[in-house]
Design a protein around this motif. Structure first.
Motif, PDB file in Angstrom:
ATOM      1  N   LYS A  84       0.784  -1.335   0.051  1.00  0.00           N
ATOM      2  CA  LYS A  84      -0.040  -0.115  -0.006  1.00  0.00           C
ATOM      3  C   LYS A  84       0.892   1.216   0.038  1.00  0.00           C
ATOM      4  CE  LYS A  84      -4.260  -2.073   1.947  1.00  0.00           C
ATOM      5  NZ  LYS A  84      -5.087  -1.900   3.352  1.00  0.00           N
ATOM      6  N   ASN A  85       1.979   1.278   0.738  1.00  0.00           N
ATOM      7  CA  ASN A  85       2.869   2.523   0.834  1.00  0.00           C
ATOM      8  C   ASN A  85       3.399   2.490  -0.434  1.00  0.00           C
ATOM      9  OD1 ASN A  85       2.366   3.264   3.391  1.00  0.00           O
ATOM     10  ND2 ASN A  85       3.924   1.961   4.281  1.00  0.00           N
ATOM     11  N   LYS A  86       4.107   1.517  -1.189  1.00  0.00           N
ATOM     12  CA  LYS A  86       4.519   1.684  -2.456  1.00  0.00           C
ATOM     13  C   LYS A  86       3.709   2.280  -3.428  1.00  0.00           C
ATOM     14  CE  LYS A  86       7.358  -1.555  -3.900  1.00  0.00           C
ATOM     15  NZ  LYS A  86       7.806  -2.805  -4.297  1.00  0.00           N
ATOM     16  N   ALA A  87       2.256   1.805  -3.283  1.00  0.00           N
ATOM     17  CA  ALA A  87       1.449   2.398  -4.548  1.00  0.00           C
ATOM     18  C   ALA A  87       0.927   3.784  -4.231  1.00  0.00           C
ATOM     19  CB  ALA A  87      -0.109   1.707  -4.202  1.00  0.00           C
ATOM     20  N   LEU A  88       1.012   4.113  -2.766  1.00  0.00           N
ATOM     21  CA  LEU A  88       0.737   5.636  -2.463  1.00  0.00           C
ATOM     22  C   LEU A  88       2.039   6.253  -3.020  1.00  0.00           C
ATOM     23  CD1 LEU A  88      -0.960   7.694  -1.174  1.00  0.00           C
ATOM     24  CD2 LEU A  88       0.465   7.077   1.042  1.00  0.00           C
ATOM     25  N   ARG A  89       3.249   5.924  -2.836  1.00  0.00           N
ATOM     26  CA  ARG A  89       4.428   6.672  -3.274  1.00  0.00           C
ATOM     27  C   ARG A  89       4.371   6.949  -5.007  1.00  0.00           C
ATOM     28  NH1 ARG A  89       7.404   3.587   0.397  1.00  0.00           N
ATOM     29  NH2 ARG A  89       8.119   2.090  -1.234  1.00  0.00           N
ATOM     30  N   ARG A  90       4.003   5.634  -5.644  1.00  0.00           N
ATOM     31  CA  ARG A  90       3.761   5.856  -7.193  1.00  0.00           C
ATOM     32  C   ARG A  90       2.754   6.968  -7.442  1.00  0.00           C
ATOM     33  NH1 ARG A  90       3.744   0.197  -7.316  1.00  0.00           N
ATOM     34  NH2 ARG A  90       1.768   0.197  -7.423  1.00  0.00           N
ATOM     35  N   LYS A  91       1.638   6.924  -6.786  1.00  0.00           N
ATOM     36  CA  LYS A  91       0.573   7.945  -6.858  1.00  0.00           C
ATOM     37  C   LYS A  91       0.817   9.266  -6.833  1.00  0.00           C
ATOM     38  CE  LYS A  91      -4.248   8.593  -5.739  1.00  0.00           C
ATOM     39  NZ  LYS A  91      -5.264   8.099  -4.881  1.00  0.00           N
ATOM     40  N   LEU A  92       1.681   9.526  -5.747  1.00  0.00           N
ATOM     41  CA  LEU A  92       2.264  10.892  -5.387  1.00  0.00           C
ATOM     42  C   LEU A  92       3.327  11.327  -6.380  1.00  0.00           C
ATOM     43  CD1 LEU A  92       2.454  10.704  -1.369  1.00  0.00           C
ATOM     44  CD2 LEU A  92       0.679  11.871  -2.750  1.00  0.00           C
ATOM     45  N   MET A  93       4.328  10.349  -6.744  1.00  0.00           N
ATOM     46  CA  MET A  93       5.288  10.816  -7.740  1.00  0.00           C
ATOM     47  C   MET A  93       4.458  11.274  -9.404  1.00  0.00           C
ATOM     48  SD  MET A  93       8.115   8.210  -6.947  1.00  0.00           S
ATOM     49  CE  MET A  93       8.927   8.491  -8.721  1.00  0.00           C
ATOM     50  N   LYS A  94       3.486  10.265  -9.482  1.00  0.00           N
ATOM     51  CA  LYS A  94       2.631  10.669 -10.705  1.00  0.00           C
ATOM     52  C   LYS A  94       2.165  11.887 -10.603  1.00  0.00           C
ATOM     53  CE  LYS A  94      -0.657   8.707 -13.759  1.00  0.00           C
ATOM     54  NZ  LYS A  94      -1.561   7.369 -14.182  1.00  0.00           N
ATOM     55  N   LYS A  95       1.464  12.295  -9.491  1.00  0.00           N
ATOM     56  CA  LYS A  95       0.734  13.677  -9.387  1.00  0.00           C
ATOM     57  C   LYS A  95       1.728  14.857  -9.312  1.00  0.00           C
ATOM     58  CE  LYS A  95      -2.277  16.073  -6.142  1.00  0.00           C
ATOM     59  NZ  LYS A  95      -2.898  15.870  -4.738  1.00  0.00           N
ATOM     60  N   ASN A  96       2.927  14.674  -8.728  1.00  0.00           N
ATOM     61  CA  ASN A  96       3.944  15.576  -8.902  1.00  0.00           C
ATOM     62  C   ASN A  96       4.497  15.860 -10.061  1.00  0.00           C
ATOM     63  OD1 ASN A  96       3.597  16.095  -6.079  1.00  0.00           O
ATOM     64  ND2 ASN A  96       5.413  14.814  -5.511  1.00  0.00           N
ATOM     65  N   ARG A  97       4.565  14.709 -10.983  1.00  0.00           N
ATOM     66  CA  ARG A  97       5.129  14.944 -12.332  1.00  0.00           C
ATOM     67  C   ARG A  97       4.200  15.514 -13.253  1.00  0.00           C
ATOM     68  NH1 ARG A  97       7.167   9.616 -12.569  1.00  0.00           N
ATOM     69  NH2 ARG A  97       5.139   8.840 -12.820  1.00  0.00           N
ATOM     70  N   LYS A  98       2.803  15.362 -13.089  1.00  0.00           N
ATOM     71  CA  LYS A  98       1.842  15.695 -13.727  1.00  0.00           C
ATOM     72  C   LYS A  98       1.640  17.476 -13.467  1.00  0.00           C
ATOM     73  CE  LYS A  98      -2.181  13.752 -14.943  1.00  0.00           C
ATOM     74  NZ  LYS A  98      -3.542  13.053 -14.862  1.00  0.00           N
ATOM     75  N   ILE A  99       1.956  17.863 -12.152  1.00  0.00           N
ATOM     76  CA  ILE A  99       1.952  19.247 -11.679  1.00  0.00           C
ATOM     77  C   ILE A  99       2.947  20.152 -12.226  1.00  0.00           C
ATOM     78  CG2 ILE A  99       2.334  20.789  -9.645  1.00  0.00           C
ATOM     79  CD1 ILE A  99       0.282  18.669  -8.017  1.00  0.00           C
ATOM     80  N   LYS A 100       4.363  19.156 -12.234  1.00  0.00           N
ATOM     81  CA  LYS A 100       5.543  19.708 -12.774  1.00  0.00           C
ATOM     82  C   LYS A 100       5.318  20.067 -14.407  1.00  0.00           C
ATOM     83  CE  LYS A 100      10.509  18.918 -12.612  1.00  0.00           C
ATOM     84  NZ  LYS A 100      11.366  18.112 -12.431  1.00  0.00           N
ATOM     85  N   ASP A 101       4.763  19.118 -14.895  1.00  0.00           N
ATOM     86  CA  ASP A 101       4.705  19.212 -16.490  1.00  0.00           C
ATOM     87  C   ASP A 101       3.705  20.147 -16.937  1.00  0.00           C
ATOM     88  OD1 ASP A 101       6.751  17.247 -16.755  1.00  0.00           O
ATOM     89  OD2 ASP A 101       5.182  15.589 -17.174  1.00  0.00           O
ATOM     90  N   SER A 102       2.539  20.484 -16.069  1.00  0.00           N
ATOM     91  CA  SER A 102       1.838  21.367 -16.571  1.00  0.00           C
ATOM     92  C   SER A 102       2.192  22.733 -16.260  1.00  0.00           C
ATOM     93  CB  SER A 102       0.452  21.238 -15.633  1.00  0.00           C
ATOM     94  OG  SER A 102       0.812  21.385 -14.205  1.00  0.00           O
ATOM     95  N   LYS A 103       3.131  23.259 -15.330  1.00  0.00           N
ATOM     96  CA  LYS A 103       3.614  24.387 -15.034  1.00  0.00           C
ATOM     97  C   LYS A 103       4.844  24.829 -15.880  1.00  0.00           C
ATOM     98  CE  LYS A 103       2.852  24.589 -10.095  1.00  0.00           C
ATOM     99  NZ  LYS A 103       3.788  24.796  -8.630  1.00  0.00           N
ATOM    100  N   GLY A 104       5.107  23.974 -16.800  1.00  0.00           N
ATOM    101  CA  GLY A 104       6.006  24.315 -18.036  1.00  0.00           C
ATOM    102  C   GLY A 104       7.335  24.490 -17.473  1.00  0.00           C
ATOM    103  N   PHE A 105       7.864  23.699 -16.757  1.00  0.00           N
ATOM    104  CA  PHE A 105       9.268  23.615 -16.099  1.00  0.00           C
ATOM    105  C   PHE A 105      10.005  22.885 -17.087  1.00  0.00           C
ATOM    106  CE2 PHE A 105       7.250  25.012 -12.338  1.00  0.00           C
ATOM    107  CZ  PHE A 105       8.224  25.698 -11.889  1.00  0.00           C
TER     108      PHE A 105
END
Length: 69
Positions: free
Chosen positions: A48-69
């Protein structure tokens, strides 16, 4: 509990397909596979912790890509 009523005029293959869809929708097979073997509580927690980390990394990556960095 998945249950279907088959009419005399209904095709058997059609009834089986309807039953399979119902079982898949209710998640019966997924639940059965999950409970097929004993899993230690620590293993469940790690998964469950591993799945949560993957989900958070995906969310962060999506936010980072949308900001145009």
């Amino acid at each position: 509990m998945a249950r279907i009523v088959v009419d005399d005029s209904e095709n058997l293959e059609k009834a089986i397909k309807r039953f399979k869809r119902m079982v898949e929708k209710e998640g019966i097979i997924r639940e059965w596979k999950k409970r097929e073997f004993y899993e230690k509580p620590s293993t469940i927690l790690n998964r469950k912790n591993k799945a949560l980390r993957r989900k958070l990394m995906k969310k962060n990556r999506k936010i980072k890509d949308s900001k145009g960095f």
